[in-house]
Every structure is written in C-alpha cells, then in structure tokens.
Scaffold this motif. Structure first.
Motif, PDB file in Angstrom:
ATOM      1  N   SER A 141      39.494  53.508  41.269  1.00 43.99           N
ATOM      2  CA  SER A 141      38.717  52.307  40.967  1.00 43.99           C
ATOM      3  C   SER A 141      38.577  51.435  42.212  1.00 43.99           C
ATOM      4  N   LEU A 142      37.508  50.656  42.237  1.00 46.62           N
ATOM      5  CA  LEU A 142      37.342  49.688  43.327  1.00 46.62           C
ATOM      6  C   LEU A 142      38.519  48.718  43.367  1.00 46.62           C
ATOM      7  N   HIS A 143      39.050  48.393  42.203  1.00 43.43           N
ATOM      8  CA  HIS A 143      40.198  47.485  42.144  1.00 43.43           C
ATOM      9  C   HIS A 143      41.398  48.076  42.872  1.00 43.43           C
ATOM     10  N   ASP A 144      41.697  49.348  42.597  1.00 43.43           N
ATOM     11  CA  ASP A 144      42.849  49.977  43.244  1.00 43.43           C
ATOM     12  C   ASP A 144      42.623  50.155  44.741  1.00 43.43           C
ATOM     13  N   LEU A 145      41.398  50.461  45.136  1.00 40.53           N
ATOM     14  CA  LEU A 145      41.104  50.562  46.562  1.00 40.53           C
ATOM     15  C   LEU A 145      41.316  49.215  47.240  1.00 40.53           C
ATOM     16  N   GLY A 146      40.947  48.140  46.544  1.00 41.87           N
ATOM     17  CA  GLY A 146      41.156  46.807  47.101  1.00 41.87           C
ATOM     18  C   GLY A 146      42.619  46.456  47.229  1.00 41.87           C
ATOM     19  N   ARG A 147      43.430  46.899  46.253  1.00 40.58           N
ATOM     20  CA  ARG A 147      44.865  46.602  46.293  1.00 40.58           C
ATOM     21  C   ARG A 147      45.562  47.316  47.445  1.00 40.58           C
ATOM     22  N   LYS A 258      37.484  47.015  38.145  1.00 39.17           N
ATOM     23  CA  LYS A 258      38.320  47.996  37.458  1.00 39.17           C
ATOM     24  C   LYS A 258      37.495  49.033  36.700  1.00 39.17           C
ATOM     25  N   GLN A 259      36.217  48.745  36.502  1.00 38.66           N
ATOM     26  CA  GLN A 259      35.359  49.625  35.713  1.00 38.66           C
ATOM     27  C   GLN A 259      34.598  50.640  36.558  1.00 38.66           C
TER      28      GLN A 259
END
Length: 375
Positions: A141-147, A258-259
């Motif tokens: 997810s883009l969220h996990d890549l950002g984290r 996250k989507q």
C-alpha cells in the motif's frame, strides 16, 4: 464523552484504545490492542459511560469469527458490524447478518468491471451467509511505502535530490504508477446493470456525510470546539460543494493511501475495499487521497515533505481529467473537516484533529486554496 486511551478487560488485561465509532444512541463502539500481545480487541462504551470489552474474536453478531478457521491475524473488529482476518495470503470479512451477499456481489462486479482498466481489485475466493474471503492484491500500500521513509529525512518534492534511494525512489515510482493508471480507472466503461451505475454519490450526498460527522462530533463534544464554529465551517463547505458540479465518473469513494496497492516489480496498481464504488465527481477521490497525505504528515506517519510527491501526481491526474480547481477545493475542504471529526474519536490523534480543524478554519477564513498542504 471522553474516550479513554486504555481500558482493562475482565481479566485485567490492558487494552490501548486506538479508535471509536459513535452511535446515535449516545454509545461508542471501540477497538484497541492488548498492550502486551498486540491482539485486536473490540468493545463498547454505553451512553452511561459504562465500558466493556468482549473476549478476543468473540462476537455473537458475526458468526464464524470465533471459529478456529480461518486461523490468522485479526486486523479489524468493529463490534456487531464487521471483522477482517488475514490468513494464507487471503482476507476474510465477517459481516453482520444479511450483509455478506451484498459485499460479495459488489466485489464480483468490481473485478469484472475493472478488467482491462489497468487497475486490479480483489477476487472473491469464497463466501457464505456470514463472510466473504478475498484474494490479496499483489504489492504494497502507499501507506506502508510512506511508513518506510525515514521520518527524519526531508524529501525533495521532485525527482532527484534523494538521500536514501531505496524507500524514497519506491515512494515516487509508486505514485507515478498510480498516476499512469488512475485516468483509465475513472474512464472504465460502466454497464447499466453494474453496481457503480446503480449508485450515485452527488455533492449533496457529500454534504450529508460531512453534516453527519459534524453532528456526531457536536453530540459527543469530541473536538473540543464550539458547535457554532463547527457548524459555520460546515456551512461554508456545503455552499462550495453545492455551487456547481462536474460530470460523474467511476469513483472508489473512499480513496486514501491505505486503499491503493502498488507492485513496483510488476508495475501494477490495485485498490481494495471496493464495495463503496459509485459514480461521482472525479474531484471526490482525488481530493480525498491528497488530503489524507497531508493528514499523515500531521499524524507524524509520513516524513516531512513526502506528501508533496503524492500531491504532485494527484494534481497531474486532476489536470488530465480536467477537474476544475474549485471542485477539487470543495471536496478537499469536505475531506479535511470529515477527517477532523473522525479522528476526534481516536484517542492517539484527538489533539491532532483539534489542531487540524483550527488550521482548516483559518485557511477557509482566508479563502486559501486547499490544493496545497496543511503541514
């Protein structure tokens, strides 16, 4: 009602509450993690303030959740509404009675409708009266890549000038892949009998959604902001939303970091939680995605400056789709206010939500474009 940051269960196990859902009867449904084990726990706080937690994976309204199969990790448990378990690379959604068939049909329709669009969606692996099992969309997810970005590193807004080529390059490339694919998703043909064709999310619907969350924030005194201020900002946003509209196209309707799932090796893009698909103005999804990036920075979950790379791609797509800036700004303001109200019910981020609202109010008062950043 003040939502506690921690609740003990009947055995004395400490559970750290990370989010709550307000209900019309004055009660709250809560979700948290056990302080030691990290297991997800669900519970309720009554209108009288009485708090209780149910045993792990126990919910009479969600048949099958407490069974040994599927074994795996409980990811979400919203008491009496839904739960999600990840096992063997698949995701099983347990749903309240009568809801599973609609979720199954929605995902089947989405998978069929997006074929050839360049954007993947989960396949339905199996289903029964109370649950739906979905395949995983390959990628991260883009969220996990950002984290994964170093929170102490300031990222350049454009290509080049990177310090760690690994996670930063992955972040920028993922957004570029999304930007390449999203116009085809928006332009995917919609058959008359499809799920999306049967649903339309208008600007008036968006106003109702925002008003509902504002009403809940007021009823529970969740934001520590006067009702007058909240209502005034909501009214201003409603006027902007209802002042004109663009043609409706295919929309996810809950698009955030996250989507969106990106597989850099395959150069593929996918989306999850697809049962919200509808016809709506393209500005709805684009603004929602962009404002969520700003909020991740405010939460401290995204490295300083990282949101700029995503916003740049969002605005490139907006130009490709000829989204008028006033429509983007209207939906961006609606998203920002809704996030303030939603996160006011999440103890770790209540103070962030209050600050976020104050900044939104100031920007709207100065009639600044929300195409920039809150950070």
């Amino acid at each position: 009602m003040q939502i506690p940051s921690e609740m003990p269960d009947d055995d004395g196990t400490a559970v750290r509450i990370h989010r709550a859902w307000p209900r019309g009867d004055g009660s709250l449904v809560v979700e948290g993690r056990e302080a030691r084990s990290g297991r997800i726990r669900a519970g309720r706080i009554g209108a009288d303030g009485r708090a209780s937690l149910v045993p792990f994976r126990n919910d009479r309204a969600l048949p099958g959740l407490d069974s040994e199969l599927p074994a795996g990790e409980l990811l979400v448990h919203r008491l009496k509404r839904r739960a999600v378990v990840r096992a063997d690379g698949q995701y099983t959604k347990f749903l309240a009675r009568g809801k599973a068939a609609a979720v199954r049909d929605a995902h089947l329709a989405v998978a069929a409708g997006l074929a050839g669009s360049g954007v993947a969606a989960p396949d339905v692996v199996s289903s029964d009266a109370h649950s739906v099992t979905l395949s995983a969309v390959p990628g991260t997810s883009l969220h996990d890549l950002g984290r994964r970005l170093d929170a102490g590193t300031q990222l350049a807004a454009g290509p080049g000038a990177v310090h760690d080529p690994g996670p930063e390059v992955a972040w920028n490339r993922a957004w570029e892949h999304w930007a390449d694919r999203w116009p085809a998703f928006v332009g995917a043909p919609i058959s008359n009998g499809s799920l999306a064709a049967a649903r339309v999310h208008s600007a008036q619907d968006e106003v109702r959604t925002v008003d509902r969350w504002v009403g809940l924030a007021v009823a529970f005194d969740a934001l520590d902001v006067s009702e007058d201020r909240l209502r005034r900002v909501a009214a201003s946003i409603a006027r902007s939303l209802l002042n004109g509209a663009s043609p409706s196209r295919l929309a996810h309707r809950d698009l955030h970091d996250k989507q969106v799932i990106v597989d850099l090796d395959r150069k593929s893009v996918g989306i999850i939680d697809c049962d919200t698909l509808a016809l709506a103005e393209p500005a709805l999804d684009l603004a929602n995605l962009s404002i969520h990036l700003d909020f991740r920075e405010a939460q401290g979950l995204l490295a300083g400056g990282a949101a700029a790379a995503g916003r740049r791609c969002v605005h490139e797509v907006a130009e490709t789709l000829s989204v008028p800036l006033p429509r983007f700004d209207a939906y961006a303001a609606a998203t920002a206010l809704r996030l303030a109200c939603v996160y006011a019910f999440r103890p770790p981020y209540r103070k962030v939500a209050c600050t976020w609202f104050n900044e939104l109010e100031a920007r709207l008062g100065g009639r600044e474009s929300l195409a920039g950043t809150f950070a």
